[in-house]
Design a protein around this motif. Structure first.
Motif, PDB file in Angstrom:
ATOM      1  N   UNK A   1       0.835  -1.199   0.000  1.00  0.00           N
ATOM      2  CA  UNK A   1       0.000   0.000   0.000  1.00  0.00           C
ATOM      3  C   UNK A   1       0.869   1.248   0.000  1.00  0.00           C
ATOM      4  N   UNK A   2       0.280   2.362  -0.411  1.00  0.00           N
ATOM      5  CA  UNK A   2       1.011   3.606  -0.413  1.00  0.00           C
ATOM      6  C   UNK A   2       1.464   4.010   0.974  1.00  0.00           C
ATOM      7  N   UNK A   3       0.623   3.791   1.980  1.00  0.00           N
ATOM      8  CA  UNK A   3       0.985   4.159   3.338  1.00  0.00           C
ATOM      9  C   UNK A   3       2.121   3.282   3.863  1.00  0.00           C
ATOM     10  N   UNK A   4       2.042   1.976   3.628  1.00  0.00           N
ATOM     11  CA  UNK A   4       3.112   1.083   4.079  1.00  0.00           C
ATOM     12  C   UNK A   4       4.431   1.448   3.410  1.00  0.00           C
ATOM     13  N   UNK A   5       4.376   1.802   2.137  1.00  0.00           N
ATOM     14  CA  UNK A   5       5.581   2.193   1.411  1.00  0.00           C
ATOM     15  C   UNK A   5       6.179   3.473   1.992  1.00  0.00           C
ATOM     16  N   UNK A   6       5.316   4.432   2.326  1.00  0.00           N
ATOM     17  CA  UNK A   6       5.784   5.691   2.908  1.00  0.00           C
ATOM     18  C   UNK A   6       6.429   5.464   4.270  1.00  0.00           C
ATOM     19  N   UNK A   7       5.833   4.614   5.091  1.00  0.00           N
ATOM     20  CA  UNK A   7       6.400   4.341   6.409  1.00  0.00           C
ATOM     21  C   UNK A   7       7.740   3.617   6.293  1.00  0.00           C
TER      22      UNK A   7
ATOM     23  N   UNK B   1     -21.814   4.258  -0.049  1.00  0.00           N
ATOM     24  CA  UNK B   1     -21.766   2.796  -0.142  1.00  0.00           C
ATOM     25  C   UNK B   1     -20.384   2.298  -0.534  1.00  0.00           C
ATOM     26  N   UNK B   2     -19.769   2.925  -1.538  1.00  0.00           N
ATOM     27  CA  UNK B   2     -18.478   2.451  -2.021  1.00  0.00           C
ATOM     28  C   UNK B   2     -17.391   2.620  -0.958  1.00  0.00           C
ATOM     29  N   UNK B   3     -17.404   3.744  -0.245  1.00  0.00           N
ATOM     30  CA  UNK B   3     -16.406   3.973   0.799  1.00  0.00           C
ATOM     31  C   UNK B   3     -16.556   2.976   1.938  1.00  0.00           C
ATOM     32  N   UNK B   4     -17.803   2.699   2.329  1.00  0.00           N
ATOM     33  CA  UNK B   4     -18.045   1.728   3.400  1.00  0.00           C
ATOM     34  C   UNK B   4     -17.590   0.341   2.958  1.00  0.00           C
ATOM     35  N   UNK B   5     -17.891  -0.011   1.719  1.00  0.00           N
ATOM     36  CA  UNK B   5     -17.485  -1.322   1.194  1.00  0.00           C
ATOM     37  C   UNK B   5     -15.962  -1.465   1.235  1.00  0.00           C
ATOM     38  N   UNK B   6     -15.257  -0.460   0.734  1.00  0.00           N
ATOM     39  CA  UNK B   6     -13.795  -0.525   0.714  1.00  0.00           C
ATOM     40  C   UNK B   6     -13.216  -0.619   2.118  1.00  0.00           C
ATOM     41  N   UNK B   7     -13.761   0.149   3.050  1.00  0.00           N
ATOM     42  CA  UNK B   7     -13.245   0.137   4.423  1.00  0.00           C
ATOM     43  C   UNK B   7     -13.482  -1.214   5.086  1.00  0.00           C
ATOM     44  N   UNK B   8     -14.662  -1.796   4.883  1.00  0.00           N
ATOM     45  CA  UNK B   8     -14.969  -3.066   5.524  1.00  0.00           C
ATOM     46  C   UNK B   8     -14.141  -4.208   4.939  1.00  0.00           C
TER      47      UNK B   8
ATOM     48  N   UNK C   1     -10.008  -3.614  -3.226  1.00  0.00           N
ATOM     49  CA  UNK C   1     -10.565  -2.441  -2.583  1.00  0.00           C
ATOM     50  C   UNK C   1      -9.733  -1.227  -2.948  1.00  0.00           C
ATOM     51  N   UNK C   2     -10.293  -0.055  -2.725  1.00  0.00           N
ATOM     52  CA  UNK C   2      -9.583   1.192  -2.947  1.00  0.00           C
ATOM     53  C   UNK C   2      -9.190   1.805  -1.612  1.00  0.00           C
ATOM     54  N   UNK C   3      -8.031   2.449  -1.587  1.00  0.00           N
ATOM     55  CA  UNK C   3      -7.556   3.111  -0.378  1.00  0.00           C
ATOM     56  C   UNK C   3      -6.600   4.210  -0.793  1.00  0.00           C
ATOM     57  N   UNK C   4      -6.937   5.435  -0.421  1.00  0.00           N
ATOM     58  CA  UNK C   4      -6.059   6.566  -0.696  1.00  0.00           C
ATOM     59  C   UNK C   4      -5.808   6.819  -2.163  1.00  0.00           C
ATOM     60  N   UNK C   5      -6.821   6.569  -3.002  1.00  0.00           N
ATOM     61  CA  UNK C   5      -6.693   6.855  -4.422  1.00  0.00           C
ATOM     62  C   UNK C   5      -6.088   5.734  -5.250  1.00  0.00           C
ATOM     63  N   UNK C   6      -5.777   4.600  -4.616  1.00  0.00           N
ATOM     64  CA  UNK C   6      -5.258   3.444  -5.347  1.00  0.00           C
ATOM     65  C   UNK C   6      -6.157   2.233  -5.120  1.00  0.00           C
ATOM     66  N   UNK C   7      -6.127   1.337  -6.086  1.00  0.00           N
ATOM     67  CA  UNK C   7      -6.892   0.096  -5.963  1.00  0.00           C
ATOM     68  C   UNK C   7      -5.916  -1.062  -5.786  1.00  0.00           C
TER      69      UNK C   7
ATOM     70  N   UNK D   1       1.015 -10.850  -0.343  1.00  0.00           N
ATOM     71  CA  UNK D   1       0.645 -11.018  -1.757  1.00  0.00           C
ATOM     72  C   UNK D   1      -0.260  -9.843  -2.135  1.00  0.00           C
ATOM     73  N   UNK D   2       0.363  -8.750  -2.547  1.00  0.00           N
ATOM     74  CA  UNK D   2      -0.343  -7.501  -2.836  1.00  0.00           C
ATOM     75  C   UNK D   2      -0.085  -7.075  -4.275  1.00  0.00           C
ATOM     76  N   UNK D   3      -1.136  -6.734  -4.995  1.00  0.00           N
ATOM     77  CA  UNK D   3      -1.016  -6.204  -6.340  1.00  0.00           C
ATOM     78  C   UNK D   3      -1.624  -4.815  -6.373  1.00  0.00           C
ATOM     79  N   UNK D   4      -0.846  -3.841  -6.816  1.00  0.00           N
ATOM     80  CA  UNK D   4      -1.357  -2.486  -6.992  1.00  0.00           C
ATOM     81  C   UNK D   4      -1.967  -2.414  -8.387  1.00  0.00           C
ATOM     82  N   UNK D   5      -3.301  -2.296  -8.437  1.00  0.00           N
ATOM     83  CA  UNK D   5      -4.014  -2.346  -9.711  1.00  0.00           C
ATOM     84  C   UNK D   5      -4.042  -0.993 -10.400  1.00  0.00           C
TER      85      UNK D   5
END
Length: 299
Positions: A60-66, A192-199, A280-286, A294-298
């Motif tokens: 994720x972008x946040x993990x990369x920044x940290x 709805x979309x934000x709640x879905x992504x967060x959950x 899911x989407x988070x911070x402008x990325x999917x 096992x993470x793929x930045x789409x």
């Protein structure tokens, strides 16, 4: 010396607040993604460095920044924080005082919002906020630890191949003190979309977190929902009273505790969907998250 790591793409109130609270030997590392981010061109005050981590490849972008910030931090104590809550009232000194007393310290987030999030809010308060407080987990928005508490090199490497910073760190830190005085209400979008992504992100974090039990979560939400269908009146009363007590404990003054019973009934659907969905989407990325590493930045 404390190294404060703050991932963000713009210089906002949180940056101003933390920068103004730095001690003589402290530093603030504001970490963004690319040179195109607004904060990259900001002229920072003394003791503040703005770092450009680059786009994430397998995390994720946040993990990369940290990870990027951890490699460049010079302090013996780290403090991770976010830009989505108020850092006022001598926040940094309070965190440092608690760290001097307890060692590893984390704050507690309570995610609040409107629209569809109101139905998920009681469930989030119980499993997320109270679960973190009682379960020895950490919140990446406010957590402090030292170099001696973790294998920094391994933590940095693993951040670059996962999504959840706090989920990863929860499995690495021991004797964590969750400070109720550091409870923060985080306002989230309720569409709805934000709640879905967060959950989806929340459920997958629980699934991959070393300190959590996915089977326990699934069993609990389905068992309580079934009990709610079989004995609606007593279960509704108990659920409402329990969430009201949790809100009171964390200083939350919202009427959404009254939605505890319907939240109890829809919780199995939220958890089931969160476990089955991998994107899911988070911070402008999917992202597509299939396993802890096992993470793929789409996008």
């Amino acid at each position: 010396m404390v190294s404060v790591l703050l991932p963000t793409v713009e210089w906002g109130l949180a940056c101003e607040q933390v920068a103004s609270q730095l001690g003589a030997d402290d530093e603030l590392l504001v970490v963004c993604d690319t040179d195109a981010d607004p904060v990259a061109g900001h002229d920072p005050p003394e003791q503040v460095r703005i770092l450009v981590a680059g786009d994430p490849e397998d995390c994720s972008g946040k993990a990369n920044a940290l990870a990027y910030g951890m490699e460049r931090a010079t302090g013996d104590r780290f403090l991770w924080t976010d830009d989505d809550f108020d850092h006022g009232d001598d926040w940094l000194n309070r965190v440092k005082a608690l760290a001097d007393e307890h060692g590893v310290v984390t704050g507690v987030p309570v995610f609040v919002g409107e629209d569809w999030w109101r139905l998920a809010e009681p469930f989030s308060a119980l499993t997320g906020s109270l679960g973190l407080y009682l379960g020895g987990q950490v919140w990446g928005g406010c957590v402090t630890f030292t170099r001696d508490d973790v294998d920094v090199e391994r933590l940095v490497a693993d951040l670059r191949r996962t999504v959840s910073d706090d989920g990863l760190l929860s499995g690495r830190l021991h004797d964590v003190t969750a400070a109720r005085s550091l409870t923060e209400q985080i306002y989230v979008d309720g569409d709805v979309e934000s709640v879905r992504n967060r959950m989806v992100r929340f459920t997958q974090t629980v699934r991959f977190e070393e300190t959590s039990s996915t089977a326990g979560l699934v069993f609990s939400v389905f068992a309580f929902a079934l009990a709610g269908l079989l004995w609606p009146i007593p279960v509704a009363g108990l659920a409402t009273a329990t969430v009201a007590a949790v809100y009171w404990f964390f200083g939350v003054r919202r009427s959404t505790f009254l939605l505890a019973y319907p939240a109890l009934l829809v919780a199995p659907l939220l958890v089931a969907y969160g476990l089955l969905a991998t994107e899911f989407e988070w911070g402008g990325r999917r992202y597509r998250w299939r396993d802890v590493y096992d993470v793929t930045v789409l996008e």
